[in-house]
Scaffold this motif. Structure first.
Motif, PDB file in Angstrom:
ATOM      1  N   VAL A 114       0.975  -1.125  -0.128  1.00  0.00           N
ATOM      2  CA  VAL A 114       0.030   0.027   0.184  1.00  0.00           C
ATOM      3  C   VAL A 114       0.839   1.208  -0.157  1.00  0.00           C
ATOM      4  N   LEU A 157       2.258   4.771   0.673  1.00  0.00           N
ATOM      5  CA  LEU A 157       1.863   5.706   1.738  1.00  0.00           C
ATOM      6  C   LEU A 157       2.472   7.093   1.281  1.00  0.00           C
ATOM      7  N   LEU A 167      -3.071   6.819   3.596  1.00  0.00           N
ATOM      8  CA  LEU A 167      -2.760   5.731   2.422  1.00  0.00           C
ATOM      9  C   LEU A 167      -2.828   6.441   1.145  1.00  0.00           C
TER      10      LEU A 167
END
Ligand code: ADP
Ligand code: MG
Length: 601
Positions: free
Chosen positions: A343, A345, A462
């Protein structure tokens, strides 16, 4: 008091208690009747957790006008004729008790019309009163159950909160819609449509109910021998839950909870998913009805096996095989793609930028937590291998500097099973095993706690917000506890009726591959601790978050072994992880001598 025969009403009420425990059992009986009547569309509607009203409508065969009273009489059934039939039951109901029991403890109204009838019938039973009329009605039956237990205050008192009762019913509807994927189900709770399936087969139904996030991770299972047939899906090891709410077992299409199967499946997943998490599976078991006894309990959720339980054993072998295959696949794809996707960042500034652009289109709730700039969770920038990256045979001479007392003068030997880091404590003649996961949990937990106490919990945004598909009760929990989540550093916004967007997660644990598992686990924890004090709850959630973060395996801070130990040493309770397991164990030389029988034990 003299011994006397009980009157019929009293007998009924006592018996009713066995069949009808709560609103969910009413829903269950009514839906089973609709299924038995060959319905292809079933709508269940509840108000106030079913305490106020339950309405089940079907498009099945209907009840003949002259048989309605009979249907509401105890032991009246169209499904079996005699005792022998009990052993070959293909239908859901057969005891002929449900409607009589429901009538004894509530106000029931029935509308019904069979295909041959021109008009439908309407009958309302209210205590001793009965009201009848001819009415217009579609083919099929509508049952309305109101004021459950209101004439029996003692039992009404045993009911749980409307939310808890509604959750039970919601779970039931999910299970029915999966168990009968060829029937279209609708479920309406307090005037909101919460579930709708088209009845177009199992694969569509699973996607309609759980979303592609879940169905993508299912591995098909199929097994059959002379005694038993088992079919369904088990989730790969990246999908799991904090409780057993996503374990579905159907025996001859009946919804059951079968401890033997649960145990077998969970043992197959043992060690492959984090401790304390539960596998996800959907399993249809077919077995000759003569070999099981569903008559064991009126609510029929337990079955008694006349065969011995070894018939299930192949299940474990099958699951082990599937999970192994999955692993091979993963290894292959990992080699091809080098690294699994993480994911992304990004910084608060980038995020704010994006938000401003988005804001034009849609209102976005302002985050409730004050953000702080990004910082490394640990001060040292030096990139040293994490213990997981340590080669198995470490150079034996590497001296690790320990500033502290507990781990002073340890010499690193190596790592074992990607979990334990081994040291020699020459001064104390001991071997020291450090459980690096437990140690990380402790470190993370105290950092979270510390920030939380100072109200400084930071949020890691995120780059790509993650969609979170939720069940209605999870949605309730998310909405009613949104303050709790945001105070822990989460930023979760509603997106649609059953989907939320995870935009940010607590900074300390912000390196997870898939934060959804964490949020699901937290929701499960919330559900389990409805009565906890707010403070306990926060503590529990933090523990949970640490476990999840560490177990996810992608969150180990860039720590050298020395840093790990010194960070651990600085915590308030370095000896145990937040759940009380030891972070390290010392084995005295004496003990080792005993193993080798150098000294008598
Ligand atoms: P059982 O289901 O064990 O037979 P019940 O008390 O639940 O007992 O129902 C009694 C009878 O009423 C059933 O056998 C069936 O003939 C009839 N009945 C109940 N609900 C329906 C329905 N929705 N559609 C058609 N018939 C029904
Ligand atoms: Mg029935």
């Amino acid at each position: 008091m003299r011994i006397h025969a009980l009157d019929e009403q009293t007998i009924l009420k006592i018996a009713a208690g066995e069949v009808i425990e709560n609103p969910a059992s009413v829903v269950k009986e009514l839906i089973e009747n609709a299924i038995d009547a060959n319905a292809t569309q079933i709508t269940a509607e509840i108000k106030d957790g079913g305490k106020q009203s339950i309405r089940v409508t079907d498009n099945g065969d209907g009840i003949h006008p002259e048989e309605i009273d009979l249907a509401f009489t105890r032991h009246a059934t169209s499904k079996i004729d005699n005792y022998e039939d009990l052993f070959a039951i293909g239908t859901m109901g057969f005891r002929g008790e449900a409607l009589a029991s429901i009538r004894a403890v509530s106000d029931v109204t029935v509308f019904s019309r069979q295909a041959e009838q021109e008009t439908g019938s309407f009958v309302r039973y209210r205590g001793e009163e009965t009201q009848r009329e001819a009415v217009a009605h579609n083919q099929g039956t509508t049952m309305v159950v109101e004021h459950l237990f209101s004439r029996i205050p003692v039992r009404a008192g045993f009911l749980k909160s409307s939310l808890a009762e509604a959750n039970r019913i919601t779970d039931l509807l999910y299970r029915f819609s999966v168990a009968h994927p060829d029937i279209s189900f609708k479920y309406i709770k307090d005037e909101k449509l919460l579930l709708s399936t088209t009845g177009s087969g199992i694969e569509n139904t699973l996607t309609e109910v759980f979303g592609p996030d879940v169905t993508e991770k299912l591995l098909p299972l199929s097994y059959r021998d002379a005694q038993i047939e088992m079919k369904g899906w088990v989730a790969d090891t990246s999908l799991y839950r904090g409780n057993r709410s996503m374990q579905y077992v159907f025996v001859n299409r009946r919804i059951v909870t079968e401890p033997m199967i649960t145990q077998l499946v969970e043992s197959a997943y043992g060690g492959k998913i984090p401790h304390g998490r539960f596998p996800v599976y959907f399993l249809w078991v077919d077995i000759d009805p003569a070999k099981i006894d569903v008559n064991i309990h009126p609510t029929k959720s337990k079955v008694q096996w006349t065969e011995d339980s070894s018939v299930f054993l192949p299940l474990k072998t099958e699951i082990l095989r599937l999970l192994e295959q999955q692993q091979h696949q993963h290894i292959l794809t990992e080699k091809e793609e080098k690294k699994p996707e993480r994911v992304n960042l990004f910084t608060m500034d980038e995020y704010e930028d994006r938000r401003r652009k988005e804001a034009g289109a849609r209102h976005v709730a302002e985050p409730k937590t004050p953000y702080q700039s990004r910082q490394k969770p640990f001060p040292q920038e030096r990139k040293s291998p994490t213990p997981e990256q340590l080669p198995l045979s470490m150079p034996v001479s590497e001296e690790v500097e320990m500033p502290s007392r507990i781990f002073e003068g340890l010499r690193l030997i190596g790592s074992f099973h990607k979990t334990y880091v081994l040291f020699e404590d020459a001064a104390r003649e001991e071997m020291v095993f450090v459980d690096q996961h437990a140690a990380h949990e402790r470190i993370l937990f105290e950092q979270l706690q510390e920030e939380y106490r100072k109200r400084e919990l930071r949020t890691q945004m995120l780059l790509v917000p993650q969609r979170l598909k939720v069940k209605p009760h999870e949605k309730d929990a998310l909405e009613s506890r949104s303050g709790l989540f945001s105070s822990l550093g989460f930023l979760i916004d509603p997106l649609s009726e059953d989907t939320f967007l995870i935009r940010g997660i607590p900074y300390q644990i912000g390196r997870m591959q898939d934060p959804r598992n964490l949020v699901y686990a937290l929701l499960d924890t919330l559900e389990k601790s409805v009565r906890s004090q707010e403070q306990d709850l926060e503590e529990r959630l933090m523990k949970m978050a640490c476990t999840e973060a560490v177990k996810a395996g992608d969150t180990l801070p860039d720590l050298s072994v020395a840093q790990l130990l010194s960070a651990l040493e600085k915590t308030k309770q370095p000896h145990t992880c937040p759940h009380g397991r030891p972070t390290y164990v010392r084995v005295p030389l004496k003990q080792i001598h005993k193993w080798f029988q150098r000294i008598p034990s």
